[in-house]
Enzyme design. Structure first.
Site, PDB file in Angstrom:
ATOM      1  CG  ASP A  52      -1.455   1.988   7.106  1.00 38.70           C
ATOM      2  OD1 ASP A  52      -1.826   2.505   5.919  1.00 38.70           O
ATOM      3  OD2 ASP A  52      -1.321   3.764   7.742  1.00 38.70           O
ATOM      4  CG  ASP A  78      -4.687  -1.131   3.458  1.00 35.56           C
ATOM      5  OD1 ASP A  78      -5.037  -0.492   2.111  1.00 35.56           O
ATOM      6  OD2 ASP A  78      -4.046   0.237   4.645  1.00 35.56           O
ATOM      7  CG  ASP A 118      -1.465   1.024   1.248  1.00 28.06           C
ATOM      8  OD1 ASP A 118      -2.615   1.882   0.762  1.00 28.06           O
ATOM      9  OD2 ASP A 118      -1.897   1.987   2.860  1.00 28.06           O
TER      10      ASP A 118
END
Length: 700
Positions: free
Chosen positions: A579, A583, A375
């Site tokens: 995080d 996600d 990410d």
């Protein structure tokens, strides 16, 4: 393990909450039973081992009475361990037998059951064995120790399973239990589950939005990063869509509800996480794979040994002894230590380096990864906007210090995160001196701010807004083009109608990102950047850190779909590193989900590995540790089986016709003990593990 504190989840989430509660209750019961049985087994096994000390050491211990070391006492102590504490292994073995298969239950039940049964015969009829010149040895402690060790493994596995519903529980907690609905012109607090599509809901500063909708009155800045991945709050005004579970930063507004129940984004994310966790395949333990062929082979050898010796000698007692000897020596006691010891040492070593592995499966699977998806916001980047560029323009009249003081005075009145970044930058450049007084301040939602400071008109905002306001942006345009190509957000400053300077603001890349990506590529992994942010911004970040493949502008539900697509394309096992709440579905869908410890609780709960410090160096370190651990487990399995397999021919009586040798039970015990020592010693070598890229904040 109750979720009664969740308030009133939306009606779509209610079935998920109920299912989660049911699973938690069932697991809580299982854990209670396992703890009770393990406690009893540990106490009784300890007593059995103490009772066998004189025989194992070959000395008489005065402090142990004869009745305590008697085989009958060992029988009384070990029987509950096998047939109450270890009842599930015998029932599991019976189930496998009915399916014409063999598993770990078969090995445990066969080895411990035969050892106990042979010991019972030796205890009840020692004369029958001694009359044939055979030793009347007992193996109660062997059976009890094996059962206790395997029970401990089952308890640890059950505790790991208990974490799988944590992500769903935390997701459900994000939705407020009530909403302030306008009914007949009066604001009424009602349960969220009773709100219907089309109703008007009021939201005040600092509140969490209860449902999805469209703003009809008022304006504000809404924090949606946990759902969309965008690092900064988004301006919302009439006609703009809002998402339930987002945080209203400032301002009050009214929105019309457009989605309720299972249609809301939060409900869809809850369902995605639930589906991903339930559909994710578990990696079959290597020990079970070995046992699948080892157990049938050993049983076949034992039966063949009995038949051959009975046909040769006609002695049932001798033939039975050979059969029992094969089964006892073939039962690898160290198998109960081979995987758990390596996992425990590796888990401890991981904790020293700030790496928390949720389960043995996560530690095992991480070593075989082929693709790793990163990410962007909060993972590769800091997740907090900062001023990266401050450029004064030609023709500006104010010195840098006084200009920054003016801007800081104005932006300190704003609650926008970009304003916070500018104020922080100005404070670093100018110190904490007194700022000039602001006589007038007006925020223009989505554009900027207008203020009067010491008799001067100050504008801070987007270049397009300044252009629409009639200001000459000739000197500003090339600077803006250059900053935007570098994926910077631009805030320009004008004083009394003259553009003085501009700020370039970005989410800075973590200092360790370049080294971490390089380390992942050296490990042979394909690195993919996956982001909900704009493509241009994502591509700039990827190029900076050395990532070639970029998938950008992806919504939360699509992140999980992208991970699944990579798996289906044969690029797995796939790891996801993230995080944020957005996600969580992808973390759950991936073969291994890796969460930054500085991220949201939901992401951590949905993951398999947590990097506590949030340092990206923890990701390649976790993979290195996994590979080293799996190599150690392979070696341990060799030690667990080697001595036993080597002893099978002797146990089967291969040397008896030539030398008259029978497998001495003491020799079998020594082989088992030596294999256990080898396994433990080999596992302890993991304590010397040092990752090449050490995570920040890790212990020594």
């Amino acid at each position: 393990m109750s979720i009664s504190t969740l308030g009133s989840p939306c009606c779509a989430a209610a079935p998920v909450a109920a299912a989660t509660t049911g699973m938690e209750r069932e697991l809580a019961h299982e854990l209670t039973v396992l703890r009770r049985r393990l406690s009893v087994a540990a106490v009784l096994t300890g007593l059995v081992v103490v009772a066998t000390l004189p025989h194992m050491l070959g000395v008489h211990l005065k402090w142990l009475p004869d009745w305590f070391t008697s085989p009958w006492t060992q029988l009384a102590l070990s029987t509950p361990v096998l047939f109450w504490c270890g009842l599930e292994f015998f029932s599991g073995a019976w189930s496998s037998l009915r399916r014409h298969s063999a598993d770990m239950n078969t090995l445990v039940a066969a080895g411990t059951g035969i050892a106990w049964l042979a010991s019972l015969v030796a205890t009840a009829f020692p004369g029958v064995l001694t009359a044939e010149g055979l030793p009347a040895d007992v193996y109660y402690e062997t059976a009890a120790v094996i059962l206790t060790l395997v029970l401990l493994g089952r308890l640890l596995e059950a505790r790991a399973r208990g974490q799988t519903s944590e992500a769903i529980r935390r997701l459900l907690q994000l939705q407020p239990p009530t909403a302030r609905v306008l009914r007949e012109g009066i604001a009424t607090e009602v349960p969220v589950s009773t709100v219907a599509v089309g109703e008007l809901v009021q939201v005040r500063p600092g509140e969490t939005l209860p449902l999805d909708g469209v703003v009809v009155e008022g304006s504000s800045w809404v924090e949606e990063s946990m759902l969309t991945g965008e690092p900064t709050p988004v301006a919302k005004g009439p006609g703009d869509g809002v998402i339930g579970a987002a945080m209203n930063r400032s301002g009050s507004f009214t929105f019309r509800v457009t989605r309720v129940g299972e249609d809301t984004m939060l409900a869809r994310i809850v369902e995605l996480v639930r589906q991903a966790q339930s559909s994710r395949t578990r990696v079959q333990r290597l020990a079970d794979q070995v046992v699948g062929w080892f157990v049938p082979v050993v049983i076949a050898i034992a039966i063949a040994t009995f038949v051959v010796w009975f046909l040769v000698s006609g002695n049932v007692v001798l033939s039975t002894l050979f059969l029992v000897s094969v089964l006892v020596i073939a039962c690898p006691c160290a198998l109960g230590l081979a995987t758990p010891t390596a996992i425990m040492v590796a888990s401890g070593k991981g904790a020293e380096n700030g790496l928390i592995f949720r389960s043995a499966e996560a530690l095992e699977t991480a070593g075989g990864l082929r693709t790793i998806v990163l990410d962007k916001t909060g993972t590769l980047t800091m997740g907090q906007p900062e001023v990266t560029d401050f450029e004064r323009l030609h023709g500006g009249r104010h010195p840098a210090q006084s200009l920054l003081a003016l801007v800081a005075a104005v932006e300190s009145r704003s609650e926008h995160p970009l304003a916070e970044a500018i104020v922080a930058y100005a404070s670093r450049r100018c110190g904490d001196g007194k700022l000039p007084a602001v006589q007038f301040f007006e925020a223009r939602t989505g554009s900027g701010v207008l203020a009067s400071v010491a008799g001067q008109e100050v504008r801070v905002g987007s270049p397009r807004w300044l252009q629409r306001s009639g200001l000459d942006t000739t000197t500003l345009d090339p600077v803006v083009a250059r900053l935007e190509r570098a994926a910077r957000s631009v805030a320009a400053v004008a004083v009394d109608g003259r553009i003085e300077a501009c700020f370039g603001i970005a989410d800075p890349i973590k200092p360790e990102a370049h080294a971490a990506v390089a380390a992942l590529r050296r490990l042979g992994l394909e690195v993919v950047l996956l982001s909900g942010d704009a493509r241009r911004t994502s591509e700039v970040v990827a190029a900076d850190v050395g990532i070639v493949r970029v998938i950008a502008e992806v919504r939360p539900g699509d992140k999980a779909a992208v991970v699944q697509q990579l798996q289906e394309q044969g690029q797995g096992p796939v790891a996801m590193v993230g995080d944020g709440l957005n996600d969580a579905p992808a973390l759950a869908r991936a073969d291994v989900g890796i969460a930054m410890g500085t991220g949201t609780d939901v992401a951590i709960a949905a993951s398999d590995i947590t990097v506590l410090s949030g340092h990206l160096g923890g990701v390649p370190a976790a993979i290195e540790l996994s590979r080293r651990t799996m190599a150690t487990i392979h070696q341990n399995l060799f030690f667990a089986f080697a001595y036993n397999v080597a002893g099978i021919p002797i146990a089967a009586g291969l040397l008896f016709p030539l030398t008259g040798w029978l497998l001495n039970p003491m020799l079998a015990g020594a082989a088992m003990a030596f294999s256990s020592v080898s396994v433990v010693s080999n596992a302890l070598r993991l304590r010397r593990f040092r990752p090449r890229l050490r995570p920040s904040g890790a212990g020594a």
